[in-house]
Design an enzyme around this catalytic site. Structure first.
Site, mmCIF file in Angstrom:
data_model
loop_
_atom_site.group_PDB
_atom_site.id
_atom_site.type_symbol
_atom_site.label_atom_id
_atom_site.label_comp_id
_atom_site.label_asym_id
_atom_site.label_seq_id
_atom_site.Cartn_x
_atom_site.Cartn_y
_atom_site.Cartn_z
ATOM 1 N N ALA A 1 -2.081 4.160 -0.848
ATOM 2 C CA ALA A 1 -1.160 4.600 -1.891
ATOM 3 C C ALA A 1 -1.881 5.816 -2.596
ATOM 4 O O ALA A 1 -1.254 6.563 -3.074
ATOM 5 C CB ALA A 1 -0.756 3.389 -2.704
ATOM 6 N N CYS B 1 -9.124 -0.533 -9.884
ATOM 7 C CA CYS B 1 -9.760 0.892 -9.532
ATOM 8 C C CYS B 1 -10.299 1.233 -11.080
ATOM 9 O O CYS B 1 -10.874 2.224 -11.091
ATOM 10 C CB CYS B 1 -8.309 1.768 -9.332
ATOM 11 S SG CYS B 1 -7.304 0.898 -8.163
ATOM 12 N N THR C 1 -7.491 11.874 12.581
ATOM 13 C CA THR C 1 -7.466 10.825 13.655
ATOM 14 C C THR C 1 -6.635 9.602 13.145
ATOM 15 O O THR C 1 -7.074 9.029 12.387
ATOM 16 C CB THR C 1 -8.288 10.132 14.510
ATOM 17 O OG1 THR C 1 -9.044 11.580 14.940
ATOM 18 C CG2 THR C 1 -8.250 9.521 15.567
HETATM 19 N N1 PMP Z 1 -0.528 2.267 -7.001
HETATM 20 C C1 PMP Z 1 -0.248 1.057 -7.385
HETATM 21 C C2 PMP Z 1 0.663 0.518 -8.288
HETATM 22 C C3 PMP Z 1 -1.575 0.115 -6.958
HETATM 23 O O1 PMP Z 1 -1.498 -1.110 -7.527
HETATM 24 C C4 PMP Z 1 -2.494 0.465 -6.271
HETATM 25 C C5 PMP Z 1 -3.613 -0.223 -5.760
HETATM 26 N N2 PMP Z 1 -4.178 -1.134 -6.908
HETATM 27 C C6 PMP Z 1 -2.421 1.970 -5.826
HETATM 28 C C7 PMP Z 1 -1.363 2.810 -6.166
HETATM 29 C C8 PMP Z 1 -3.545 2.416 -4.985
HETATM 30 O O2 PMP Z 1 -3.601 1.830 -3.856
HETATM 31 P P1 PMP Z 1 -4.965 1.936 -2.989
HETATM 32 O O3 PMP Z 1 -6.187 1.329 -3.523
HETATM 33 O O4 PMP Z 1 -4.667 1.044 -1.729
HETATM 34 O O5 PMP Z 1 -4.987 3.351 -2.524
#
Ligand code: PMP
Length: 384
Positions: free
Chosen positions: A71, A329, A242
């Site tokens: 994401a 994060c 890839t």
């Molecule tokens: N958007 C939301 C709402 C999320 O909860 C997260 C993961 N915490 C992300 C984006 C990012 O996902 P990823 O770390 O798998 O790239």
């Protein structure tokens, strides 16, 4: 180690997904973009089956699904990928909310530094943004509205259906970050009108490091999104590199599984939530739940334990459970959650708030047992 209660950060992989991935690692050595041998054909077939599985779960066309690393990357491509179109067409205004994931907020900040104007809508105390506040900001030069479906810290569902309806006939693209709702609010997502959708496999017990960006066609045309990396022509240039076949197959398998199991999954999650709320009420601990529970997913509770430092609580309950006080994060350094801050929650209450999140495979009895331990610790810490 205790019981894992941080599913919103990542969910453990489903054994059935892992098995399919191992089969690929063992038996499918080719590159999905190789055209000169059957190894390539086999790999391509596995990728295209997975693409169809993702598409089917969302009710979109197969050629609207683009595999990414997750994401974060999908959000970056969706937003940054519109830059050239926006600049050419003099549409350099973006609307988002102040409670988005940093992958959206950081990308918007970067575009601001490149001459874009970004409007950030704050949620109300219930955790939701107002539809009117968002739609009133839409102007002729608004290229994009980007709003998450479900917030990762609070579990609160945003009114993106109404916002999507409003934007459907406008010349403004609508991107939704569905990372926390994909594979869970399956019927709701199918009913939402959006142009772009981001998600990650690991939130639905698929593997980490893979996800998708969905680009929906309007009048037979995809949104004018460009890839943000130079390289090969994989994923039609939207995401060169890839294709990791085993990861993609893991995502596809997870989609197939949730497609038939999401209703029971949601029920199981709700049973756990109700059990936790019951314990909470019976405990005598002073608490508040952050976010309006009428709009919350059944797999998340964001709880403020009055007078109990979340850091102290997490450290003292490590042997019972794994919980968090914000997005993984952002957890390198402790800062009060920007999501709870935007909801107008006072700093001292934010410092007392923790996020507990679980999945359908969590064992209700184990979760409740560990939660009781947590409540006992919270009680003793509150006494200081
Ligand atoms: N958007 C939301 C709402 C999320 O909860 C997260 C993961 N915490 C992300 C984006 C990012 O996902 P990823 O770390 O798998 O790239």
């Amino acid at each position: 180690m205790g019981v894992y209660l941080d599913f919103n950060s990542t969910a453990p992989i489903d054994e059935r997904v892992l098995e399919e991935m191992i089969k690929i690692y063992r038996n499918t050595p080719g590159n999905a973009d190789s055209r000169t041998h059957t190894f390539g054909d086999d790999a391509r077939q596995a990728v295209e089956t997975a693409r169809a599985d993702v598409a089917s779960l969302l009710g979109v066309d197969k050629d609207e699904v683009f595999f990414t690393s997750g994401a974060t990357e999908s959000n970056n491509i969706a937003i940054q990928g519109l830059k050239e179109y926006a600049e050419k067409n003099g549409k350099k205004h973006i609307i988002t909310t102040s409670v988005e994931h940093k992958a959206v907020l950081g990308t918007c900040k970067a575009l601001e530094q490149q001459g874009f104007e970004v409007s950030y809508v704050n949620p109300k105390a219930d955790g939701r943004v107002s539809v009117e506040e968002v739609t009133e900001l839409v102007r002729d030069d608004t290229v994009l509205v980007s709003i998450m479906h479900v917030n990762n810290e609070t579990g609160i569902i945003q009114p993106i259906k109404e916002i999507g309806e409003f934007l459907a006939d406008k010349e403004t693209f609508f991107h939704i970050d569905a990372t926390q709702s994909f594979g869970k609010l399956v019927d709701e997502l199918k009913a939402i009108k959006y142009d772009m959708l981001s998600m990650s496999a690991h939130k639905i017990s698929g593997p980490q490091g893979v996800g998708a960006l969905v680009l929906r066609k309007k009048r037979y045309k995809l949104p004018p999104v460009k890839g943000i990396m130079y390289g090969g022509q994989q994923e039609r240039g939207i995401r060169p590199g890839t294709i990791p076949i085993a990861l993609v197959v893991g995502l596809g398998t997870a989609c197939v599984l949730v497609a038939s199991e999401y209703k029971q999954n949601q029920e199981k999650c709700l049973t756990i939530k109700n059990a936790l709320l019951e314990e909470l009420n019976a405990s005598g601990v002073k608490y508040e739940i952050n976010g309006d529970q009428n709009y919350c997913v059944p797999s998340t509770l964001n709880i403020c334990f009055n007078g109990v430092s979340s850091e102290a609580l997490m450290l003292s309950t490590k042997q019972y459970c794994g919980i968090s006080n914000g997005s993984a994060c952002n957890s390198k350094s402790y800062e009060p959650s920007y999501v709870l801050t935007a909801m107008g929650i006072p700093t001292e209450k934010i410092e007392n708030s923790v996020r507990i999140s679980w999945g359908a495979e969590s064992d209700c009895e184990d979760v409740v047992t560990s939660f009781k331990e947590l409540l006992a610790v919270a009680k003793s810490l509150a006494a200081f």
